[in-house]
Design a protein around this motif. Structure first.
Motif, PDB file in Angstrom:
ATOM      1  N   ALA B  81       0.835  -1.203   0.000  1.00  0.00           N
ATOM      2  CA  ALA B  81       0.000   0.000   0.000  1.00  0.00           C
ATOM      3  C   ALA B  81       0.872   1.256   0.000  1.00  0.00           C
ATOM      4  CB  ALA B  81      -0.934  -0.010   1.205  1.00  0.00           C
ATOM      5  N   ALA B 293       1.055   2.914   6.260  1.00  0.00           N
ATOM      6  CA  ALA B 293      -0.148   2.165   5.888  1.00  0.00           C
ATOM      7  C   ALA B 293      -0.580   1.290   7.044  1.00  0.00           C
ATOM      8  CB  ALA B 293       0.105   1.312   4.654  1.00  0.00           C
ATOM      9  N   SER B 295      -2.875  -2.120   7.833  1.00  0.00           N
ATOM     10  CA  SER B 295      -3.387  -3.265   7.094  1.00  0.00           C
ATOM     11  C   SER B 295      -4.065  -4.267   8.023  1.00  0.00           C
ATOM     12  CB  SER B 295      -2.213  -3.898   6.348  1.00  0.00           C
ATOM     13  OG  SER B 295      -2.407  -5.259   6.158  1.00  0.00           O
TER      14      SER B 295
END
Lengths: 157, 404
Positions: B81, B293, B295
């Protein structure tokens, strides 16, 4: 993106000081730097009014100059809002979010144990996750802390 | 009678891994409980900062010997990402396949442990024997029984061919038949229902309030599953149900898990049938641009979270992991308090705390001669038949439940 934009709009309306600070990384991820003083109000509003009823975890990190604390909260539709606050590296204090998110105790104990920040109002004094006889003032997640191969193994408590 | 405080752990025969409970007993009831953790702390988050992104995959995969694919997937998703990489569709399908086979092996492992904790050793033996099928399958597909080493940043490291696809489908048929039987056992067998119903209660409101995840949360009637709510890999294209149950006790957690295994078979079949052609990975530079990011991945035990921040080098600035068990431990004292001391082991086991399993073959060493023997399945079966024959029981005509 519609949902994420709507969330940002509602928060900006309620907290005008935050306008322009949101970073919408994708349709289900929003990152937002907020002042430490309004953290609890924002969390309470997100929980009560915006359905962010789940605290995923709290990330504590040392960026070399300041400590950052990231509160990852999420909703049933998969949107995760990350609220970021900063404290000085010495004598930093963050409020305990346990009154809002009851399951946060271990996440906050971890901040105290690994970064050495004070979590004000945390109703618990267990040592976690380091051993009970870990030397005082040693906080492994600080950037200036280095593992030392010379250190003899800890004796059994 | 005076109240008494007793310790359970950190080392205790009823616990599969080190954690420490202090139980305040009022007779045989638990009046209060506290839990202490950290006995397995290995400093992995700190260690990640001094290793490259690629090295960290292998380190993080070893957080847990059971949901290893979950941890590496959640981590590579975060790195991908940040780098703005979309993995090839075939890679997403392969990750899904391994992820679901991992869920099958993890839930079967759990069912065996649950049988063991309640003294139902036959269930334990049967389930763990059948679990070998999925373990063998994972070894055929990835080269390893645990810690599959399948993920890399930008895709997966191994492709599967049509022979392996056939093997998957063949094994799924046998596993599905066996699992249907276990569903019958877990929903109809009176001794299981009698032993598990009403034990380790966690009402819906408490589960939500304390942030429980995975099968524990779903067994309290909450429909939350990252594969549906925050879809990754190929899940948005697949048809499957989120299993929930309203028992809110250990029986509910059992029912949710056994039915989830059936959904996993369904997902595996769809993945194999619809597997798109194409490359299995894209090339990713060693240096990841500055960014961050968050996740999530639905591991067998619940939501597995990784947060990664990068600083433009080939090493991450910070990797934060929240494994599902940590989220579930906040509610464990609620489940124990008010219950019986004898229920504590199964209540703890019912959140499915993680532990390692890497042993793979039976090797017997004769202590007098020093001679070593290895048994395969048929040999082991013959050994037990002979053993009983010497003691006057003839089992040689008993049909094997399945053959290699």
């Amino acid at each position: 993106m519609e949902q994420a934009n709507a969330i940002v709009a509602r928060l900006e309306e309620r907290f005008p000081a935050l306008v322009g600070g949101a970073n919408i990384a994708n349709e289900r991820r929003i990152f937002w730097s907020v002042p430490l003083t309004s953290l609890m109000d924002i969390l309470r509003y997100c929980n009560d009014e915006l359905s962010f009823t789940q605290l995923c975890t709290i990330t504590g990190l040392d960026n070399g100059e300041m400590f950052e604390f990231l509160y990852h909260i999420s909703r049933d539709d998969g949107i995760v809002l990350t609220l970021k606050v900063k404290t000085p590296r010495d004598g930093g204090v963050v409020p305990s979010v346990v009154p809002i998110y009851n399951g946060a105790i271990f996440y906050e104990l971890e901040l105290e144990g690994l970064l050495g920040v004070e979590v004000e109002g945390l109703p618990d004094d267990r040592q976690y996750p380091l051993p009970d006889n870990w030397p005082k003032g040693q906080y492994p997640l600080r950037k200036d802390w280095k593992p030392n191969a010379e250190t003899p193994p800890l004796p059994n408590p | 009678m005076a109240k008494m405080m007793i310790p359970l752990g950190p080392q205790h025969p009823a616990l599969e891994e080190p954690e420490s409970f202090s139980l305040l007993l009022d007779g045989e009831r638990i009046a209060a409980a506290t839990v202490a953790l950290g006995y397995n702390h290995r400093g992995m988050e700190k260690a990640c900062e001094s290793r490259t992104y690629i090295q960290d995959i292998y380190l993080l995969e070893r957080i847990c010997g059971i949901c290893s694919h979950s941890h590496s997937s959640s981590y590579v998703q975060a790195v991908e990402a940040i780098a703005g990489i979309e993995i090839p569709k075939r890679a997403a399908y392969l990750r899904t396949l391994i992820g679901e086979l991992e869920r099958v092996h993890s839930h079967l492992l759990w069912l065996g442990i649950a049988g063991h904790e309640i003294g139902f050793q036959t269930l334990f033996m049967f389930v763990w024997r059948d679990r070998e099928l999925v373990m063998d399958l994972l070894e055929r597909l990835t080269g390893n029984r645990v810690n599959y080493g399948m993920n890399t940043i930008g895709g997966v490291r191994r492709d599967i061919d049509s022979t392996q696809t056939e093997e998957v489908l063949k094994a799924l048929d046998i596993l599905e038949a066996r699992t249907s039987y276990y569903i019958k056992v877990c929903t109809e067998e009176q001794s299981i229902i009698g032993r598990l119903a009403g034990v380790g209660k966690l009402p819906r409101e408490d589960a939500l309030r304390l942030g429980a995840v995975g099968p524990v949360l779903r067994a309290s009637g909450v429909r939350r599953d990252m594969r549906k709510d925050d879809p990754y890999d190929a899940y948005s294209e697949l048809d499957f149900n989120v299993i929930t149950d309203d028992h809110a006790d250990v029986l509910g957690r059992t029912v949710v898990r056994v039915f989830e295994i059936m959904e996993s078979y369904k997902i595996c079949r769809q993945v194999v049938r619809n597997m798109p052609d194409g490359p299995i990975a894209v090339k990713v530079p060693a240096k990841i641009p500055t960014g961050e990011a968050f996740s999530r991945y639905e591991a067998p035990r619940g939501e597995d979270i990784h947060y990664v921040r990068s600083n433009g080098t080939d090493r991450p600035e910070r990797v934060k992991v929240r494994a599902p068990t940590l989220a579930n431990l906040a509610s464990i004292t609620n489940m124990i308090e008010g219950g019986y001391l004898a229920d504590v082991p199964i209540v703890i086991a019912a959140i499915d705390p993680c532990f390692s399993c890497t042993d793979r073959m039976i090797r017997v060493q004769d202590s007098r001669s020093g001679r070593e023997d290895r048994y395969d399945w048929a040999g082991l079966r013959q050994y037990s038949i002979d053993w009983y024959k010497k003691r006057g029981v003839d089992l040689s005509q008993t049909k094997a439940a399945w053959k290699d």
